[in-house]
Scaffold this active site. Structure first.
Site, PDB file in Angstrom:
ATOM      1  N   HIS A  54       0.811  -1.821  -0.376  1.00 29.29           N
ATOM      2  CA  HIS A  54      -0.113   0.042  -0.100  1.00 29.29           C
ATOM      3  C   HIS A  54       0.615   1.215  -0.059  1.00 29.29           C
ATOM      4  O   HIS A  54       0.498   2.104  -0.433  1.00 29.29           O
ATOM      5  CB  HIS A  54      -1.363   0.188   1.498  1.00 29.29           C
ATOM      6  CG  HIS A  54      -0.629   0.239   2.296  1.00 29.29           C
ATOM      7  ND1 HIS A  54       0.487  -0.871   3.111  1.00 29.29           N
ATOM      8  CD2 HIS A  54      -0.361   1.390   3.721  1.00 29.29           C
ATOM      9  CE1 HIS A  54       0.670   0.237   4.000  1.00 29.29           C
ATOM     10  NE2 HIS A  54       0.241   1.347   4.453  1.00 29.29           N
TER      11      HIS A  54
ATOM     12  N   HIS B 154       7.760  -2.515   1.896  1.00 28.76           N
ATOM     13  CA  HIS B 154       7.292  -1.215   2.626  1.00 28.76           C
ATOM     14  C   HIS B 154       8.431  -0.358   2.061  1.00 28.76           C
ATOM     15  O   HIS B 154       9.190   1.123   1.361  1.00 28.76           O
ATOM     16  CB  HIS B 154       6.125  -0.353   3.753  1.00 28.76           C
ATOM     17  CG  HIS B 154       4.800  -0.825   3.836  1.00 28.76           C
ATOM     18  ND1 HIS B 154       4.381  -1.490   2.691  1.00 28.76           N
ATOM     19  CD2 HIS B 154       4.400  -1.114   4.940  1.00 28.76           C
ATOM     20  CE1 HIS B 154       3.856  -2.274   3.252  1.00 28.76           C
ATOM     21  NE2 HIS B 154       3.323  -2.018   4.295  1.00 28.76           N
TER      22      HIS B 154
HETATM   23  C1  BG6 Z   1       1.025  -2.067   7.333  1.00 24.37           C
HETATM   24  C2  BG6 Z   1       1.943  -3.217   8.602  1.00 24.37           C
HETATM   25  O1  BG6 Z   1       1.763  -2.285   6.265  1.00 24.37           O
HETATM   26  O2  BG6 Z   1       1.297  -0.862   7.889  1.00 24.37           O
HETATM   27  C3  BG6 Z   1       1.671  -2.357   9.544  1.00 24.37           C
HETATM   28  O3  BG6 Z   1       1.372  -4.673   8.795  1.00 24.37           O
HETATM   29  C4  BG6 Z   1       1.958  -0.278   9.930  1.00 24.37           C
HETATM   30  O4  BG6 Z   1       2.359  -3.101  10.930  1.00 24.37           O
HETATM   31  C5  BG6 Z   1       1.728   0.001   8.717  1.00 24.37           C
HETATM   32  O5  BG6 Z   1       1.812  -0.363  10.805  1.00 24.37           O
HETATM   33  C6  BG6 Z   1       2.115   1.331   8.667  1.00 24.37           C
HETATM   34  O6  BG6 Z   1       1.311   1.927   6.676  1.00 24.37           O
HETATM   35  P1  BG6 Z   1       0.729   3.034   7.488  1.00 24.37           P
HETATM   36  O7  BG6 Z   1       0.374   3.488   6.319  1.00 24.37           O
HETATM   37  O8  BG6 Z   1       0.200   3.517   8.498  1.00 24.37           O
HETATM   38  O9  BG6 Z   1       1.983   3.781   7.457  1.00 24.37           O
END
Ligand code: BG6
Length: 477
Positions: A169, A231
């Site tokens: 994402h 990420h």
């Molecule tokens: C998720 C992780 O993919 O991304 C989580 O599994 C994390 O642990 C999250 O908190 C962070 O995403 P964002 O968009 O809130 O920065």
């Protein structure tokens, strides 16, 4: 039976669907961005279409900020439900219901990705004359190199690489996309991003949050698998890739893979020089006392799962040779901060020798995702007054003005999946190269345990040992 394109959400009764997918679809509806699309829920519950609609309404009331009944009436017409599972014959009803183009979104626990891909194919849902079928696979794609390969082998029995959209994402976030755009759209930026001018790059994703009820997933997974492999590696490859000649999904993904292939491999016995892990102990978060990881309900006694991981990567290519890329991510940290920051090399200071002391801070170009989406340049200018003195100035701009609509990452990605844009999805070789780099770390971390850090701090002090002389971690906020 439908020939309107369909988005089939497998795992339609689950948490991801309720918290993220439905609100994203609802907001796309609200902003007039959702194309002709039927949304078909698929799950084990023996629900009718109306039961499913009631479930969706209830989720949207809780999680969609702009919920209103008028919009709901329009949105709910798109919704229908098919009951089933991925045991033999469990997808037969779905096979009968879907006739046209379709995207199958696996909003499911990773352990059943392979069964789901197989189950859909058993009902012939992976192909059809004159129709397009795609499969969206959530993260994590495997938990190490071997399991990623095994999952890929199962998927590719029925689905071609062009059909599989591996989601991360972060690639749907404005900032991730803007790293690329800002770099390539500005003649003054791209020529600066190389080892001649850049001293170091720091990529941070610090969270104040703890486990948020995800103990069974997180304990055993840890920060390296949860954040770094996917990420942070995505932000890293976008920051380091060579300029693309054209905006094309395969060209983009090729360039990202080239970065991963240029990273200096880390031998298992060298892991401590390049990676540090930590685990939060009791401390404070948001002004409140919080328990340490080992005292969180449901955590295995003596668990060595890391809630913080930091890395130093060397990209051994012509552009980046000699520039360390530092990556770090952790839970229960001092603040929520996600950013990609390039530090420029210092200019010669002789001009200022007489007028400045040695408190000269470096210049940074920062792409910030959290707490706010901004691009920031930390520079120096003359301090107003009668003498030549400098002071830091921040040239900072938000991406969006107050009257521009904010789209969440999942909105972007759902739309891209439905429209067939593969560029913000991860190709299999990216996954594989990422695991190749991290497998020795996972192996090494089977021994020993993470360094403790107080909840609400900047992570374990041991992270400093990764830093090259003269480098410091950027403050968290
Ligand atoms: C998720 C992780 O993919 O991304 C989580 O599994 C994390 O642990 C999250 O908190 C962070 O995403 P964002 O968009 O809130 O920065």
């Amino acid at each position: 039976m439908t020939t309107t394109p369909a988005l089939v959400i497998c795992g339609a009764s689950g948490d991801l669907t309720g918290r993220l997918l439905l609100p994203a679809l609802f907001h796309l509806e609200q902003t007039g961005r959702l194309p002709a699309l039927e949304i078909v829920g698929f799950a084990v519950e023996k629900w009718s279409d109306d039961d499913f609609r009631n479930h969706c309404r209830e989720r949207l009331v809780s999680f969609a900020p702009g919920f209103c009944d008028d919009l709901w009436r329009r949105f709910s017409k798109r919704l229908s439900f098919v009951s089933g599972d991925f045991s033999p014959g469990g997808t037969a009803a779905l096979g009968k219901a879907i006739r046209g183009d379709a995207v199958f979104y696996l909003a499911l626990p990773p352990r059943i990705f392979a069964d789901a891909a197989r189950g859909l194919a058993e009902a012939g849902l992976h192909r059809g004359a004159g129709v397009t079928r795609r499969l969206v696979v959530e993260k994590p794609f495997g938990t190490d190199l071997a399991s990623a390969k095994a999952l890929q082998a199962s998927l590719s029995e029925h689905w071609s690489e062009d059909q599989v959209l591996r989601i991360d994402h972060f690639l749907g976030k404005e900032t991730a996309q803007n790293i690329l755009v800002f770099r390539l759209a500005n003649g003054f930026v791209e020529p600066l991003l190389n080892s001649k001018t850049v001293e170091q790059v720091q990529i941070t994703a610090a969270e104040t949050l703890g486990l948020e009820g995800r103990v069974s997933y997180y304990d055993g997974a840890g920060a390296l698998r949860d954040m770094i492999q996917n990420h942070l590696f995505q932000l890293f490859t976008l920051a380091a890739l060579e300029p693309l000649p054209v905006l094309d999904a395969d060209v983009l993904r090729e360039h990202k893979v080239e970065v991963l292939r240029a990273v200096r491999p880390i031998a298992r016995d060298q892991v401590d020089r390049f990676f540090v892990r930590g685990q939060y102990a009791a401390g404070t978060s948001g002004g409140e006392s919080v328990a340490g990881y080992l005292d969180e309900p449901g955590i295995r006694p003596g668990s060595t799962t890391e809630t913080f991981a930091a890395a130093k990567l060397w990209v051994d290519n012509w552009r980046w040779r000699g520039v360390p890329f530092y990556l770090r991510s952790g839970k229960r940290m001092a603040s929520s901060l996600t950013e990609v920051a390039f530090q420029f090399r210092e200019p010669p200071r002789t001009f200022f020798r007489e007028v400045m002391d040695d408190r000269i801070e470096p210049n940074w170009l920062v792409f910030r995702i959290k707490p706010d989406e901004t691009i920031e340049l930390v520079a120096f200018a003359k301090k107003p007054g009668l003498s030549i003195e400098t002071r830091a100035v921040e040239l900072k701009t938000p991406y969006r003005s107050a009257d521009e609509i904010e789209f969440a990452a999942y909105e972007q990605l759902l739309l891209d999946a439905v429209e067939g844009d593969r560029s913000p999805f991860i190709r299999y070789d990216e996954v594989e190269y990422a695991w190749r780099l991290l497998d020795p770390v996972l192996e090494a971390w089977k021994q020993g345990k993470p360094e403790p850090y107080a909840a609400g701090s900047a992570g374990p002090a041991a992270a400093d040992r990764l830093l090259e002389p003269g480098h410091r971690w950027r403050p968290l906020g």
